[in-house]
Design a protein around this motif. Structure first.
Motif, PDB file in Angstrom:
ATOM      1  N   THR A   1      34.032 -20.854 -35.823  1.00  0.00           N
ATOM      2  CA  THR A   1      34.189 -20.134 -34.568  1.00  0.00           C
ATOM      3  C   THR A   1      33.292 -18.908 -34.587  1.00  0.00           C
ATOM      4  N   PRO A   2      32.577 -18.616 -33.499  1.00  0.00           N
ATOM      5  CA  PRO A   2      31.804 -17.372 -33.464  1.00  0.00           C
ATOM      6  C   PRO A   2      32.712 -16.180 -33.792  1.00  0.00           C
ATOM      7  N   ILE A   3      32.216 -15.265 -34.602  1.00  0.00           N
ATOM      8  CA  ILE A   3      33.023 -14.134 -35.055  1.00  0.00           C
ATOM      9  C   ILE A   3      33.621 -13.370 -33.875  1.00  0.00           C
ATOM     10  N   ALA A   4      32.847 -13.081 -32.849  1.00  0.00           N
ATOM     11  CA  ALA A   4      33.354 -12.337 -31.693  1.00  0.00           C
ATOM     12  C   ALA A   4      34.511 -13.075 -31.021  1.00  0.00           C
ATOM     13  N   ASP A   5      34.413 -14.396 -30.938  1.00  0.00           N
ATOM     14  CA  ASP A   5      35.492 -15.189 -30.334  1.00  0.00           C
ATOM     15  C   ASP A   5      36.752 -15.150 -31.197  1.00  0.00           C
ATOM     16  N   ALA A   6      36.584 -15.247 -32.506  1.00  0.00           N
ATOM     17  CA  ALA A   6      37.744 -15.200 -33.412  1.00  0.00           C
ATOM     18  C   ALA A   6      38.455 -13.856 -33.293  1.00  0.00           C
ATOM     19  N   LEU A   7      37.690 -12.768 -33.222  1.00  0.00           N
ATOM     20  CA  LEU A   7      38.293 -11.439 -33.132  1.00  0.00           C
ATOM     21  C   LEU A   7      39.007 -11.214 -31.805  1.00  0.00           C
ATOM     22  N   ALA A   8      38.603 -11.915 -30.753  1.00  0.00           N
ATOM     23  CA  ALA A   8      39.215 -11.753 -29.432  1.00  0.00           C
ATOM     24  C   ALA A   8      40.356 -12.747 -29.174  1.00  0.00           C
ATOM     25  N   ASP A   9      40.490 -13.754 -29.994  1.00  0.00           N
ATOM     26  CA  ASP A   9      41.451 -14.836 -29.758  1.00  0.00           C
ATOM     27  C   ASP A   9      42.859 -14.430 -30.194  1.00  0.00           C
ATOM     28  N   PRO A  10      43.838 -14.426 -29.275  1.00  0.00           N
ATOM     29  CA  PRO A  10      45.214 -14.080 -29.660  1.00  0.00           C
ATOM     30  C   PRO A  10      45.866 -15.126 -30.564  1.00  0.00           C
ATOM     31  N   GLN A  11      45.251 -16.293 -30.700  1.00  0.00           N
ATOM     32  CA  GLN A  11      45.785 -17.340 -31.574  1.00  0.00           C
ATOM     33  C   GLN A  11      45.278 -17.214 -33.013  1.00  0.00           C
ATOM     34  N   VAL A  12      44.409 -16.235 -33.284  1.00  0.00           N
ATOM     35  CA  VAL A  12      43.966 -15.951 -34.653  1.00  0.00           C
ATOM     36  C   VAL A  12      44.882 -14.851 -35.197  1.00  0.00           C
ATOM     37  N   ILE A  13      45.486 -15.085 -36.364  1.00  0.00           N
ATOM     38  CA  ILE A  13      46.449 -14.118 -36.898  1.00  0.00           C
ATOM     39  C   ILE A  13      45.775 -12.790 -37.239  1.00  0.00           C
ATOM     40  N   GLY A  14      46.563 -11.728 -37.215  1.00  0.00           N
ATOM     41  CA  GLY A  14      46.055 -10.372 -37.436  1.00  0.00           C
ATOM     42  C   GLY A  14      45.378 -10.171 -38.772  1.00  0.00           C
ATOM     43  N   LEU A  15      45.937 -10.725 -39.848  1.00  0.00           N
ATOM     44  CA  LEU A  15      45.339 -10.550 -41.175  1.00  0.00           C
ATOM     45  C   LEU A  15      43.939 -11.154 -41.210  1.00  0.00           C
ATOM     46  N   THR A  16      43.770 -12.321 -40.627  1.00  0.00           N
ATOM     47  CA  THR A  16      42.446 -12.951 -40.583  1.00  0.00           C
ATOM     48  C   THR A  16      41.461 -12.070 -39.826  1.00  0.00           C
ATOM     49  N   LYS A  17      41.879 -11.534 -38.695  1.00  0.00           N
ATOM     50  CA  LYS A  17      40.996 -10.648 -37.915  1.00  0.00           C
ATOM     51  C   LYS A  17      40.613  -9.417 -38.723  1.00  0.00           C
ATOM     52  N   GLU A  18      41.571  -8.825 -39.436  1.00  0.00           N
ATOM     53  CA  GLU A  18      41.280  -7.626 -40.230  1.00  0.00           C
ATOM     54  C   GLU A  18      40.288  -7.926 -41.342  1.00  0.00           C
ATOM     55  N   ILE A  19      40.434  -9.060 -41.992  1.00  0.00           N
ATOM     56  CA  ILE A  19      39.510  -9.431 -43.067  1.00  0.00           C
ATOM     57  C   ILE A  19      38.104  -9.665 -42.502  1.00  0.00           C
ATOM     58  N   ILE A  20      38.025 -10.345 -41.371  1.00  0.00           N
ATOM     59  CA  ILE A  20      36.717 -10.579 -40.735  1.00  0.00           C
ATOM     60  C   ILE A  20      36.069  -9.247 -40.370  1.00  0.00           C
ATOM     61  N   ARG A  21      36.828  -8.359 -39.706  1.00  0.00           N
ATOM     62  CA  ARG A  21      36.285  -7.050 -39.306  1.00  0.00           C
ATOM     63  C   ARG A  21      35.817  -6.259 -40.517  1.00  0.00           C
ATOM     64  N   SER A  22      36.633  -6.242 -41.545  1.00  0.00           N
ATOM     65  CA  SER A  22      36.307  -5.488 -42.754  1.00  0.00           C
ATOM     66  C   SER A  22      35.007  -5.984 -43.372  1.00  0.00           C
ATOM     67  N   CYS A  23      34.857  -7.283 -43.493  1.00  0.00           N
ATOM     68  CA  CYS A  23      33.652  -7.855 -44.103  1.00  0.00           C
ATOM     69  C   CYS A  23      32.439  -7.718 -43.192  1.00  0.00           C
ATOM     70  N   GLN A  24      32.666  -7.762 -41.892  1.00  0.00           N
ATOM     71  CA  GLN A  24      31.574  -7.637 -40.930  1.00  0.00           C
ATOM     72  C   GLN A  24      30.922  -6.255 -41.015  1.00  0.00           C
ATOM     73  N   HIS A  25      31.719  -5.227 -41.300  1.00  0.00           N
ATOM     74  CA  HIS A  25      31.208  -3.859 -41.334  1.00  0.00           C
ATOM     75  C   HIS A  25      30.886  -3.368 -42.741  1.00  0.00           C
ATOM     76  N   ALA A  26      31.158  -4.183 -43.739  1.00  0.00           N
ATOM     77  CA  ALA A  26      30.912  -3.784 -45.121  1.00  0.00           C
ATOM     78  C   ALA A  26      29.490  -4.136 -45.546  1.00  0.00           C
ATOM     79  N   SER A  27      29.016  -3.428 -46.513  1.00  0.00           N
ATOM     80  CA  SER A  27      27.725  -3.733 -47.116  1.00  0.00           C
ATOM     81  C   SER A  27      27.829  -5.058 -47.873  1.00  0.00           C
ATOM     82  N   SER A  28      26.746  -5.784 -47.940  1.00  0.00           N
ATOM     83  CA  SER A  28      26.756  -7.056 -48.677  1.00  0.00           C
ATOM     84  C   SER A  28      26.963  -6.849 -50.174  1.00  0.00           C
TER      85      SER A  28
END
Length: 171
Positions: free
Chosen positions: A109-136
Motif C-alpha cells: 500500500t502506498p505509505i500515504a494511503d496506509a497512514l490515512a486509512d482508518p483500517q490500519v492499526i495505530g501501532l502500524t501507522k506509528e512505526i511507518i511514520r517513525s521510520c519514514q522520518h528517521a535516518s537510514s
C-alpha cells in the motif's frame, strides 16, 4: 503473569508498505504489519522471518531493529506482558500469498494511503511514520564484533546504535 514475545517486519518497497489484513481477534478486519508470536527455541529475528513468510509468502531478512512495543493486557485469568520487536526487513522474493487462515489479504500500500486509512492499526501507522522520518542509519543493527560472555548462550546477538565493528575511538 504470562509473558508473550512476538516479532514483526516492516517492508517498504517503492514507497509502499507491506500490510496484512487480520482474520481473527481484536484486530479482525484491520490492516497491520506481518508478524506473530515467537516459538520456543526461536529468536526474535527467526520469528520475524518465519511470520513474514507464513503470512505473506515473502522471504525477507532483518536489516535493523526499528521499534519495540511493551505492554500489559488483562486476560480472563491473568495479566499478559507483551514484548514485540519490529524489524525493518528486506524482501528477497516478490510473490505475495495470504495464508488464508490468520490473514485474509496481503498487499503493498502506498505509505500515504496506509497512514490515512482508518483500517490500519495505530501501532502500524506509528512505526511507518517513525521510520519514514528517521535516518537510514538510525535504529539498532547487529553488532558483528565478538562479545565475550561468561554464560553459555545457544544464540547470542547484540543490537547497538553504532556502526558494526567501530571502536569507541572511531565514533
Amino acid at each position: 503473569m504470562r509473558i508473550a514475545c512476538s516479532a514483526g517486519g516492516l517492508i517498504v518497497k517503492d514507497n509502499e508498505v507491506l500490510l496484512v489484513r487480520i482474520n481473527y481477534g481484536a484486530n479482525k478486519g484491520y490492516w497491520m504489519l506481518p508478524g506473530g508470536f515467537v516459538e520456543e527455541g526461536e529468536s526474535f529475528e527467526e520469528a520475524a522471518i518465519r511470520e513474514v513468510k507464513e503470512e505473506t509468502g515473502i522471504d525477507a531478512i532483518p536489516v535493523r531493529l526499528v521499534s519495540v512495543r511493551t505492554g500489559f493486557k488483562q486476560l480472563p485469568e491473568e495479566i499478559e506482558h507483551g514484548i514485540y520487536f519490529i524489524f525493518e526487513m528486506e524482501s528477497v522474493s516478490d510473490t505475495l500469498t495470504a495464508d488464508g487462515s490468520e490473514i485474509s489479504e496481503v498487499k503493498y500500500t502506498p505509505i500515504a494511503d496506509a497512514l490515512a486509512d482508518p483500517q490500519v492499526i495505530g501501532l502500524t501507522k506509528e512505526i511507518i511514520r517513525s521510520c519514514q522520518h528517521a535516518s537510514s542509519t538510525s535504529g539498532l543493527t547487529v553488532n558483528e564484533n565478538e562479545i565475550p560472555t561468561n554464560n553459555k548462550y545457544l544464540k547470542y546477538k547484540v543490537y547497538t546504535s553504532h556502526a558494526p565493528n567501530a571502536s569507541l575511538t572511531q565514533l
